[in-house]
Design an enzyme around this catalytic site. Sequence first.
Site, PDB file in Angstrom:
ATOM      1  NE  ARG A 195      -3.582   2.205   2.529  1.00 33.96           N
ATOM      2  CZ  ARG A 195      -3.324   3.253   3.581  1.00 33.96           C
ATOM      3  NH1 ARG A 195      -2.113   3.254   3.837  1.00 33.96           N
ATOM      4  NH2 ARG A 195      -4.179   4.176   3.506  1.00 33.96           N
ATOM      5  CB  SER A 264     -12.381  -1.327   2.870  1.00 34.93           C
ATOM      6  OG  SER A 264     -11.203  -1.561   2.197  1.00 34.93           O
ATOM      7  CE  LYS A 293      -8.518   4.536   4.683  1.00 37.27           C
ATOM      8  NZ  LYS A 293      -8.393   4.928   3.315  1.00 37.27           N
TER       9      LYS A 293
HETATM   10  C1  LIG Z   1      -7.196  -5.468   4.902  1.00 36.92           C
HETATM   11  C2  LIG Z   1      -7.603  -3.981   4.531  1.00 36.92           C
HETATM   12  N1  LIG Z   1      -8.868  -3.334   5.158  1.00 36.92           N
HETATM   13  C3  LIG Z   1      -9.027  -2.197   4.706  1.00 36.92           C
HETATM   14  C4  LIG Z   1      -8.216  -1.367   3.891  1.00 36.92           C
HETATM   15  C5  LIG Z   1      -8.449  -0.152   3.716  1.00 36.92           C
HETATM   16  O1  LIG Z   1      -8.782   0.102   2.158  1.00 36.92           O
HETATM   17  P1  LIG Z   1      -9.437   1.488   1.527  1.00 36.92           P
HETATM   18  O2  LIG Z   1     -10.659   1.668   2.584  1.00 36.92           O
HETATM   19  O3  LIG Z   1      -9.668   1.333   0.085  1.00 36.92           O
HETATM   20  O4  LIG Z   1      -8.463   2.470   1.883  1.00 36.92           O
HETATM   21  P2  LIG Z   1      -6.700   2.630   1.379  1.00 36.92           P
HETATM   22  O5  LIG Z   1      -6.031   1.345   2.158  1.00 36.92           O
HETATM   23  O6  LIG Z   1      -6.665   2.376  -0.182  1.00 36.92           O
HETATM   24  O7  LIG Z   1      -6.523   4.043   1.865  1.00 36.92           O
HETATM   25  C6  LIG Z   1      -7.045  -2.078   3.375  1.00 36.92           C
HETATM   26  N2  LIG Z   1      -6.190  -1.285   2.506  1.00 36.92           N
HETATM   27  N3  LIG Z   1      -6.667  -3.315   3.755  1.00 36.92           N
HETATM   28  C1  LIG Z   2      -5.683   1.286   5.604  1.00 32.64           C
HETATM   29  C2  LIG Z   2      -6.797   1.160   6.779  1.00 32.64           C
HETATM   30  N1  LIG Z   2      -8.041   0.829   6.545  1.00 32.64           N
HETATM   31  C3  LIG Z   2      -8.505   0.801   7.565  1.00 32.64           C
HETATM   32  S1  LIG Z   2      -7.535   1.384   8.935  1.00 32.64           S
HETATM   33  C4  LIG Z   2      -6.239   1.360   7.979  1.00 32.64           C
HETATM   34  C5  LIG Z   2      -4.820   1.591   8.424  1.00 32.64           C
HETATM   35  C6  LIG Z   2      -4.443   0.897   9.582  1.00 32.64           C
HETATM   36  O1  LIG Z   2      -3.184   1.354  10.175  1.00 32.64           O
HETATM   37  P1  LIG Z   2      -2.578   1.193  11.309  1.00 32.64           P
HETATM   38  O2  LIG Z   2      -2.523  -0.521  11.618  1.00 32.64           O
HETATM   39  O3  LIG Z   2      -1.402   1.616  11.548  1.00 32.64           O
HETATM   40  O4  LIG Z   2      -3.529   1.607  12.412  1.00 32.64           O
END
Ligand SMILES: Cc1ncc(COP(=O)(O)OP(=O)(O)O)c(N)n1
Ligand SMILES: Cc1ncsc1CCOP(=O)(O)O
Length: 369
Positions: A195, A264, A293
């Site tokens: 990511r 998600s 996030k």
């Molecule tokens: C395992 C997992 N869950 C949730 C997310 C979040 O995806 P998204 O809502 O598209 O947000 P971004 O990651 O694209 O900023 C994730 N990446 N992985």
């Molecule tokens: C990508 C994403 N989607 C929902 S929460 C999240 C970020 C989680 O990051 P962290 O484990 O550092 O709190």
Amino acid sequence: MKQTGWYDKSTNGIVVMVNPYSQKEQIQQVVYRILDANLDRAREGLRILEEWCRFGLNNAQMANECKQLRQEIAAWHSVELRAARDTQGDIGTELSHPHEEERSSIKAVLLANFCRVQEALRVLEEYGKLYHPDMGKACKQMRYRVYTLETNLMGYERYQLLLRSHLYFVTSPAENLLETVEAALKGGLTLVQYRDKDALDSLRLENAKQLCQLCHHYGALFIINDRVDLALAVDADGVHLGQEDMPIATARQLLGPQRLIGRSTTNSDEMQRAIAEGADYIGVGPVYETPTKEGKAAVGLEYVRYAMNNSSVPWFAIGGIDTTNINDVIDAGANRVAVVRSLMQAEQPTLVTQYLISQLHRIQPSIPS
Ligand SMILES: Cc1ncc(COP(=O)(O)OP(=O)(O)O)c(N)n1
Ligand SMILES: Cc1ncsc1CCOP(=O)(O)O
Ligand SMILES: [Mg+2]
């Protein structure tokens, strides 16, 4: 054509090669040798695939399909084709490619043998037309069955590994990205998502290639965040799509049936829709507010409890989860979690991985595994 054997040393001391077969018969012998060798090759490759379906996957249906194909191929292996065999005169027995000597994983073994069977069937299809009017058609049909088997088996493999994965490492940009991921893989990690929301595509592609190779070397799944094109470009195991990313159906069309698609979700509606649309797994969160996030509201442990009772696909609690609160998330019903900072910022990612995995595997009498 190369003349083989049959020396007659009589004529005026000059060595003359006499071949008792006509030109037509010689060609026929060559065709028979090609068919004989490729019938063996196809069966051997199928046997290697069958053993994995049987002992590795315990999958009777796929093992049976391998067996059926082997038997159908064997039925073409007539006495006259076997009689054409000339192993000592075969220059190909000494030839090997360096890649044949090294297989880095079960996946590599399977792919190499699918390739071997498909190639052998293609040869049988073409040369078989010279042998029997039905052989070309029969081999073509079998080749298509092997393609289907490959799709099913590779997809099944991926899904089985997903089911065995309880910790999901979602990466963030860092200088030492590869080292951090490798350290986590050494701790037993089997699921990684690349990511990076800001990098140039050229860097994303390079990172994705290297991470994909690394993950596959350790037998782990490699998923790309957001980008179906990148996933295809590096032959990743799948993509993760958010609510604002591409629809699952479109991604499925592009990726085919054997790659994984994650979605998600932040509430019950999104969960039900993701499952109905064919997500292979879902993200559940953010459970806690997280700087990774920024500005996204936390859904709390209530939604984790909802997921435990209602999700029919594997689900990963995500958002603000670390070594200090993972047990609260587990107590709310999660047995899979995804983390970013816990591993990206860990001083010892191997140890943190081992700890998180050990917590996720601890006995939970009231929670289905
Ligand atoms: C395992 C997992 N869950 C949730 C997310 C979040 O995806 P998204 O809502 O598209 O947000 P971004 O990651 O694209 O900023 C994730 N990446 N992985
Ligand atoms: C990508 C994403 N989607 C929902 S929460 C999240 C970020 C989680 O990051 P962290 O484990 O550092 O709190
Ligand atoms: Mg996204």
